[in-house]
Enzyme design. Structure first.
Site, PDB file in Angstrom:
ATOM      1  N   TRP A 351       0.843  -1.201   0.000  1.00 37.95           N
ATOM      2  CA  TRP A 351       0.000   0.000   0.000  1.00 37.95           C
ATOM      3  C   TRP A 351       0.881   1.255   0.000  1.00 37.95           C
ATOM      4  CZ3 TRP A 351      -0.224   4.058   3.458  1.00 37.95           C
ATOM      5  CH2 TRP A 351      -1.295   4.935   3.318  1.00 37.95           C
ATOM      6  N   HIS A 352       2.022   1.163   0.695  1.00 35.53           N
ATOM      7  CA  HIS A 352       2.878   2.335   0.812  1.00 35.53           C
ATOM      8  C   HIS A 352       3.566   2.700  -0.499  1.00 35.53           C
ATOM      9  CE1 HIS A 352       2.416   1.584   5.125  1.00 35.53           C
ATOM     10  NE2 HIS A 352       2.656   2.872   5.249  1.00 35.53           N
ATOM     11  N   GLY A 353       3.868   1.707  -1.291  1.00 38.18           N
ATOM     12  CA  GLY A 353       4.559   2.054  -2.526  1.00 38.18           C
ATOM     13  C   GLY A 353       4.718   0.881  -3.449  1.00 38.18           C
TER      14      GLY A 353
END
Lengths: 490, 353
Positions: A351-353
């Site tokens: 989700w972060h990257g």
């Protein structure tokens, strides 16, 4: 990404070669919370908010949120409008529909959100990974490269929108009939680009309520904004150049400097995101809107599970409610439960990257969580608590290396440099030391309490002394480099 | 009724005293912060972000002439017969006066202006010589990515309360456009600013000219086949010098105009030192149309500021092409002979009181 000023200065999505080397960077020339534009924008919006009648306030908030968003890449507002419209309509029809159609409508809504997220955030990761596999297989097929700029905060508002439609599907939320209110719920400017990820039940309903002007809200909001600015500008931005320098060429630094950079990044990312969240909560508070707390002194946690109940709380609860529990949670076999944990943390990482390094970061946390659950005994003594804290802090700090590195090569270089010796040493300036000391003191003293609640019952002189210290910290420690918030890129 | 009025007036007076106490505390806090910041942090911030200001104050106390320059006054070749700068050569002509230089690469009239405003009224300085660099008027320099750090320093140079300056710097109250935004401005000017020639010429914009040359347009100059490097250099000269100064919109004009006003107000003798450009190479690589534009701009500047009573020393074409250190780029970095030529010319026109 943020770690490299040159890269940060690129508007284009830039990617590095090879598996694990994917990274993107976005320049935020727009309205950052730590910019003078926002310092003008916020009071104007707050003043207009209280001058307007309740029936017009949603219009003001929608307009202000659009202006705020369009400061970044104006045309991307259209993506948001499309998403808003899809989810708004889908929720109404889900509520009316019966049987299989409900599920179908939910899938359409989720597919729209996830589809956009995948296209803008993961398209290149997917195509590049496929390309690598194709080449490994010895085939001469070349997939197209998709270079797109990630719309700011896309991961946040898609998650917020999905929470709404899922809640309507589950029957726990009535669909919102007022398109304007729903649009403000998705676009609400204090939290639209980096959370906290709110549920409609809390934020949406507050947007419909009338909030009369209350001095206490204004004062608390100002306190939070001041504290958030201090944490961001005096602490996070002060640490950034040191961390950047080491991560840029770890091979040249001494093992002590590399270790220090790892620890400093732990502080930097916390200060950066905590600062942002605090300003967001403060800005909303000025208009009488309460946003949820996103942090409760996570680095004081004595276990990984406690850490995750105190770090980025709005995202953790989102994953718990909409991924972990639907997967079966812990009411299943041990093996299945372990898989659930791995899935949740892995997804949280991704989700972060769009990089495999983020996935590894998530998996490390899952592993630590599982180890802790399997081997942890009941904590009874202070010694055990200290040991637990040490394990948690060190584990989290080491995991951040993957989060911060733009490739596995960089991460492995950081780790290997812990046992090698370069020639350059980090220079610990008085500004750096002061920033760290003030930050640790603030976090330690407040023990997870929100700053406005912590300070409000202190004597007047003490309060103003603290304001003075915060302001002096902002003025003397800030570097004025127009530093974007780390989490804005997610 | 009386009771309600009493309660209402009591509440109001409580509110007023609540606000009054905080306003007073706010004023006290601001004053204390200003004092503490100026006393303990300002010098360090200046040393870090605005090092030219302390240098200016120091030199303004002891020098008769201040020479404001960019890298032209700080660059020399290792093979030079002398490593003296232009200002040092000039100082040789006025042995009884102390000439001091304030140099920093890439600075321009906007920075000079901010610094000149900071020359104390009690200063010993009577004459200021300000380099006038034609390239600093072009789109690439006006919208250079170096503007961000320069403007960041300029915030600290402003004549305001130091605390306020630092706050402005901290919250980015300066031109901090991104590299891409700046590049877009440059590209826009190259694409849409029309070049007007009093003769027929196929290219009317920088972009068209640049593209034309890159695609064989150099045949206008001669019919030989040019190397890639030579074509690139010609294109670079086009992008650097193909512009016509718009006196209404060019920020350098505004800055130089302001410098004239400030110098007059401070009763300083003002000299603009128009730097030499490699006209010879521009002419041979691109042809007369480019040198026409260069001379047109030069004449405009000379006329404009001569009319204002400023001494503008014309060094525009006095340095031969071989005396430019960067043979494959456009700079105002001269070998010793070129630097001395400029200083000698400066000494002919400038009489130090």
């Amino acid at each position: 990404v943020w770690q490299d000023k040159e890269k940060r200065e690129s508007l284009k999505v830039t990617f590095m070669d090879g598996l694990g080397g994917f990274h993107y960077s976005i320049i935020f020339a727009g309205m950052l919370f730590n910019s003078w534009e926002f310092l003008v924008f916020l009071p104007v919006v707050v003043a207009c908010y209280y001058l307007l009648q309740q029936k017009y306030r949603w219009m003001l908030l929608l307009l202000a949120s659009c202006v705020f968003y369009m400061y970044f890449i104006p045309k991307y507002i259209l993506i948001l409008f499309v998403l808003i419209l899809i989810d708004y309509v889908a929720a109404i029809f889900i509520h009316k529909a019966r049987g299989g159609r409900r599920k179908l409508l939910l899938i359409v809504s989720l597919a729209a959100n996830l589809g956009l997220l995948c296209y803008y955030k993961y398209a290149l990761l997917i195509t590049d990974s496929l390309q690598a596999l194709v080449q490994l297989a010895g085939l001469h097929i070349y997939l197209p490269e998709i270079h797109v700029v990630l719309p700011i905060g896309l991961s946040f508002h898609t998650f917020q929108s999905m929470a709404y439609t899922i809640e309507v599907y589950k029957g726990r939320q009535e669909p919102e009939r007022h398109l304007g209110i729903y649009a403000v719920y998705v676009l609400f400017f204090p939290q639209m680009v980096a959370g906290p990820i709110e549920r409609f039940e809390t934020l949406g309903n507050q947007l419909k309520q009338f909030h009369p002007f209350q001095m206490q809200n204004l004062v608390n909001g100002l306190r939070l904004v001041l504290f958030g600015l201090f944490i961001k500008m005096a602490v996070a931005d002060q640490l950034s150049p040191f961390v950047d320098a080491v991560y840029k060429s770890p091979e040249t630094y001494t093992s002590f400097s590399v270790m220090s950079a790892m620890v400093l990044f732990s502080f930097q990312i916390y200060a950066d995101f905590w600062g942002y969240s605090t300003i967001a909560i403060g800005s909303a508070c000025m208009m009488g809107v309460n946003l949820m707390d996103n942090f409760r002194a996570p680095y004081l946690s004595t276990s990984i599970s406690a850490f995750w109940s105190r770090w980025h709380i709005s995202l953790s609860t989102w994953f718990k409610d909409y991924v972990y529990i639907p997967l079966g949670g812990n009411r299943t076999t041990v093996v299945r439960w372990c898989i659930n944990i791995l899935i949740v943390f892995g997804l949280s990482g991704l989700w972060h990257g769009a990089s495999w390094t983020f996935l590894v970061w998530g998996v490390i946390h899952a592993a630590m969580y599982l180890i802790e659950r399997f081997f942890k005994k009941e904590v009874t003594s202070a010694f055990q608590r200290t040991l637990g804290w040490l394990f948690t802090f060190c584990g989290v700090t080491l995991a951040w290396v993957f989060f911060r590195s733009h490739s596995f090569e960089q991460a492995s270089l950081m780790f290997s440099q812990l046992f090698a010796d370069g020639t350059t040493s980090l220079r610990f300036t008085w500004q750096l030391i002061t920033a760290v000391v003030l930050f640790v003191l603030a976090d330690g003293i407040m023990q997870g309490k929100r700053f406005d609640l912590f300070i409000q019952h202190k004597a007047l002189v003490w309060r103003w002394l603290v304001y003075g210290i915060l302001l002096l910290g902002i003025v003397s420690l800030s570097v004025g480099d127009d530093q974007p918030f780390i989490y804005f890129q997610f | 009724m009386t009771n309600r009025l009493f309660i209402s007036s009591f509440k109001m007076s409580r509110n007023i005293s609540y606000i009054a106490v905080r306003v007073l505390l706010g004023i006290g806090l601001s004053a204390t912060l200003s004092l503490v910041y100026t006393q303990f942090f300002w010098q360090e911030d200046l040393a870090t972000y605005g090092e030219q200001l302390p240098e200016l104050w120091q030199k303004a106390d002891s020098c008769d002439v201040l020479y404001f320059a960019e890298s032209s006054n700080a660059t020399y070749a290792d093979t030079d017969t002398s490593q003296k700068s232009i200002s040092e050569y000039f100082a040789d002509h006025v042995p009884n006066k102390k000439v001091c230089a304030l140099n920093k690469g890439a600075v321009h009239a906007g920075v000079f202006l901010a610094l000149i405003k900071q020359i104390p009224d009690s200063s010993k300085v009577k004459t200021i010589i300000v380099t006038m660099n034609l390239r600093s008027f072009d789109a690439a320099w006006v919208h250079s990515e170096l503007e961000t750090p320069l403007m960041k320093s300029n915030v600290l140079y402003a004549k305001r309360n130091p605390l306020l300056n630092k706050l402005f710097m901290s919250f980015g109250y300066y031109d901090h456009q991104t590299k891409e935004e700046r590049n877009a401005h440059v590209e826009h000017q190259w694409r849409y600013d029309t070049l007007n020639f009093p003769f027929e010429y196929p290219y009317r914009t920088v972009r068209a000219w640049d593209d034309g040359f890159a695609n064989g347009g150099y045949e206008i100059i001669d019919d030989t086949i040019w190397s890639y490097e030579k074509v690139s250099l010609a294109c670079h000269y086009i992008k650097t010098y193909a512009f016509q100064i718009d006196t209404l919109t060019n920020p350098r004009i505004k800055d130089f105009d302001e410098i004239v006003k400030v110098a007059k107000a401070k009763k300083l003798q003002l000299v603009f030192n128009l730097l030499a450009e490699n006209v010879e190479y521009a002419d041979s690589l691109v042809g007369k149309p480019l040198s026409y534009l260069m001379y047109q701009n030069k004449n405009l500047l000379m006329d404009r500021y001569n009319k204002d009573g400023v001494t503008v020393v014309d060094n525009f074409d006095i340095v031969a092409g071989y005396n430019f250190m960067d043979q494959n780029w456009t700079t105002e970095h001269y070998f010793a002979e070129g630097r001395k030529q400029i200083a000698d010319r400066l000494s002919l026109y400038v009489k130090i009181p």
